[in-house]
Enzyme design. Structure first.
Site, mmCIF file in Angstrom:
data_model
loop_
_atom_site.group_PDB
_atom_site.id
_atom_site.type_symbol
_atom_site.label_atom_id
_atom_site.label_comp_id
_atom_site.label_asym_id
_atom_site.label_seq_id
_atom_site.Cartn_x
_atom_site.Cartn_y
_atom_site.Cartn_z
ATOM 1 C CE1 TYR A 55 11.934 6.678 25.358
ATOM 2 C CE2 TYR A 55 14.149 7.355 24.752
ATOM 3 C CZ TYR A 55 12.833 7.151 24.417
ATOM 4 O OH TYR A 55 12.399 7.417 23.151
ATOM 5 C CB THR A 89 14.879 5.585 21.246
ATOM 6 O OG1 THR A 89 15.767 6.653 21.595
ATOM 7 C CG2 THR A 89 15.000 4.508 22.308
HETATM 8 C C1 UD1 Z 1 16.922 12.145 24.209
HETATM 9 C C2 UD1 Z 1 17.088 10.716 23.832
HETATM 10 C C3 UD1 Z 1 16.217 10.372 22.661
HETATM 11 C C4 UD1 Z 1 14.813 10.661 22.990
HETATM 12 C C5 UD1 Z 1 14.662 12.094 23.422
HETATM 13 C C6 UD1 Z 1 13.258 12.203 23.951
HETATM 14 C C7 UD1 Z 1 19.300 9.900 24.433
HETATM 15 C C8 UD1 Z 1 20.690 9.677 23.968
HETATM 16 N N1 UD1 Z 1 18.467 10.453 23.515
HETATM 17 O O1 UD1 Z 1 17.473 12.933 23.160
HETATM 18 O O2 UD1 Z 1 16.332 9.012 22.334
HETATM 19 O O3 UD1 Z 1 13.986 10.392 21.886
HETATM 20 O O4 UD1 Z 1 15.587 12.418 24.454
HETATM 21 O O5 UD1 Z 1 13.140 12.898 25.104
HETATM 22 O O6 UD1 Z 1 18.951 9.618 25.551
HETATM 23 N N2 UD1 Z 1 20.007 20.756 25.061
HETATM 24 C C9 UD1 Z 1 20.382 21.990 25.563
HETATM 25 N N3 UD1 Z 1 19.404 22.776 26.111
HETATM 26 C C10 UD1 Z 1 18.096 22.385 26.205
HETATM 27 C C11 UD1 Z 1 17.729 21.110 25.685
HETATM 28 C C12 UD1 Z 1 18.720 20.321 25.139
HETATM 29 O O7 UD1 Z 1 21.548 22.385 25.513
HETATM 30 O O8 UD1 Z 1 17.261 23.143 26.734
HETATM 31 C C13 UD1 Z 1 21.036 19.922 24.398
HETATM 32 C C14 UD1 Z 1 21.258 18.568 25.023
HETATM 33 O O9 UD1 Z 1 22.214 18.614 26.029
HETATM 34 C C15 UD1 Z 1 21.696 17.750 23.789
HETATM 35 C C16 UD1 Z 1 20.892 18.377 22.644
HETATM 36 O O10 UD1 Z 1 20.560 19.684 23.085
HETATM 37 O O11 UD1 Z 1 23.052 17.946 23.522
HETATM 38 C C17 UD1 Z 1 19.616 17.646 22.301
HETATM 39 O O12 UD1 Z 1 18.876 17.401 23.497
HETATM 40 P P1 UD1 Z 1 17.349 16.900 23.462
HETATM 41 O O13 UD1 Z 1 16.635 17.657 22.423
HETATM 42 O O14 UD1 Z 1 16.833 16.960 24.851
HETATM 43 O O15 UD1 Z 1 17.416 15.390 22.979
HETATM 44 P P2 UD1 Z 1 18.386 14.183 23.437
HETATM 45 O O16 UD1 Z 1 18.713 14.281 24.879
HETATM 46 O O17 UD1 Z 1 19.517 14.127 22.467
#
Ligand code: UD1
Length: 333
Positions: free
Chosen positions: A145, A121
């Protein structure tokens, strides 16, 4: 390329694993799936594969499966993936992502399996010092993780140096979308991933999408991520398997992403564009541990493997995710 042996896919009933199973089968491989069905679904396993319900920690079972089927390679997807849960329950992550992997790798080595592909990851990098992130950037995971996966990467390097088993550790960036032919998709309930959450909102399963933080050091203030279509990621596994077989002395640690990112607002705008509707957005505080931007340098995977992205298009990723979400509604999963 001769497909001279069957491959074992752990976690093949899960989101990414089930797409890898499709890619392997479509490429002519014989596939045995091992999945405990804690987060996966038996129906997600294509019927051309042999499905076995069980745990990768069960060394008697894995020994039997490898021997009975003559397994020559293992693709190890089984594991736990929820970052906040890894903070509240770290031992679950060190068990499922580190200790269980150790048990499986030991069995693989003892049984003479020559090739091993591991789901790693981007979380192994933590807060990157600069983007795009290359594989040799500092690995400073900021949650259990990421650490649980990094430990397994390190273990595999030592094992490949000591035993005749080469490996590929594939560092996934943000995986999204669904099989373009509608055969699989992201089905696990309680998803936290942005695109999954957004298509749930678009299909009426959620009232709104929260935007976690609007004061990041990015163009529009929201978090930027490198979203890769799950079908391209699945194809990377098939390419990695072929490379491991062709070059038994070489192992690989490779970023899997497109090398460019989209902000949360750009993703939500794309969802609105694809659906021709407007989902409700609510600005909220930053989520703990979210880096501002995480985008990969993918030059290593492009040169090491016979792989080029085929579905690098945000609207297609969202369109496929949306189509799958509608299928799920009909299934009532
Ligand atoms: C994280 C992990 C990744 C993992 C994935 C699985 C890190 C850096 N990355 O990805 O390795 O495979 O989780 O769970 O730890 N967001 C919103 N609203 C939401 C959901 C997300 O604004 O409801 C934003 C988050 O703040 C982020 C982006 O969208 O900026 C992507 O988030 P998300 O899809 O949860 O994935 P990561 O956190 O990047």
């Amino acid at each position: 390329m001769s497909k001279s042996f069957p491959v074992l896919v752990t976690g093949g009933a899960g989101y990414i694993g089930s797409h890898a199973v499709l890619a392997l089968l479509d490429a002519g491989w014989d596939v045995v799936v091992l999945d405990n069905l804690v987060t996966g679904f038996a129906w997600a396993v294509d019927e051309r594969a042999t499905f076995v319900q069980g745990s990768v920690e069960d060394m008697e079972l894995t020994e039997r499966l490898i021997a009975d089927h003559g397994i020559g390679a293992i693709l190890h997807f089984a594991g736990s993936v929820v970052v906040p849960e890894s903070v509240s329950d770290p031992l679950k992550y060190y068990r499922n992502n580190t200790a269980a992997s150790r048990a499986l790798v030991e069995r693989a080595v003892q049984s003479g399996v020559r090739h091993f592909i591991f789901s790693s990851t981007a979380a192994t990098y933590g807060e990157p010092e600069s983007i795009p992130v290359r594989e040799d950037a500092p690995k400073q995971p900021i949650n259990p993780y990421g650490r649980s996966k990094l430990m397994t990467e390190e273990m595999l390097k030592d094992v490949s140096a000591a035993h005749p088993m080469n490996h590929a550790a594939l560092r996934y960036f943000n995986v999204a979308g669904a099989d373009p032919d509608g055969r699989s998709g992201q089905s696990t309930a309680g998803a936290t991933h942005l695109i999954k959450v957004a298509v749930e909102a678009a299909t009426g399963k959620r009232d709104h999408v929260a935007i976690f933080g609007s004061d990041f050091d990015t163009a529009d203030g929201t978090g930027v991520r490198d979203y890769i279509h799950v079908t391209d990621l699945a194809a990377a596994h098939v390419a990695a398997l072929e490379a491991l077989i062709a070059r038994p002395e070489d192992s690989y640690t490779l970023n899997c992403g497109y090398g460019h990112g989209y902000s949360v607002i750009e993703v939500l705008d794309a969802v609105d564009r694809v659906t021709n509707r407007q989902i409700k957005r609510k600005f909220e505080a930053r989520r703990a541990g979210d880096p501002a931007a995480l985008v990969c340098d993918n030059s290593a995977i492009r040169s090491a493997l016979d792989w080029t992205p085929k579905l690098d298009d945000l609207d297609s990723i969202i369109g496929h995710a949306l189509a799958w979400e509608r299928t799920l509604q009909d299934r009532e999963v």
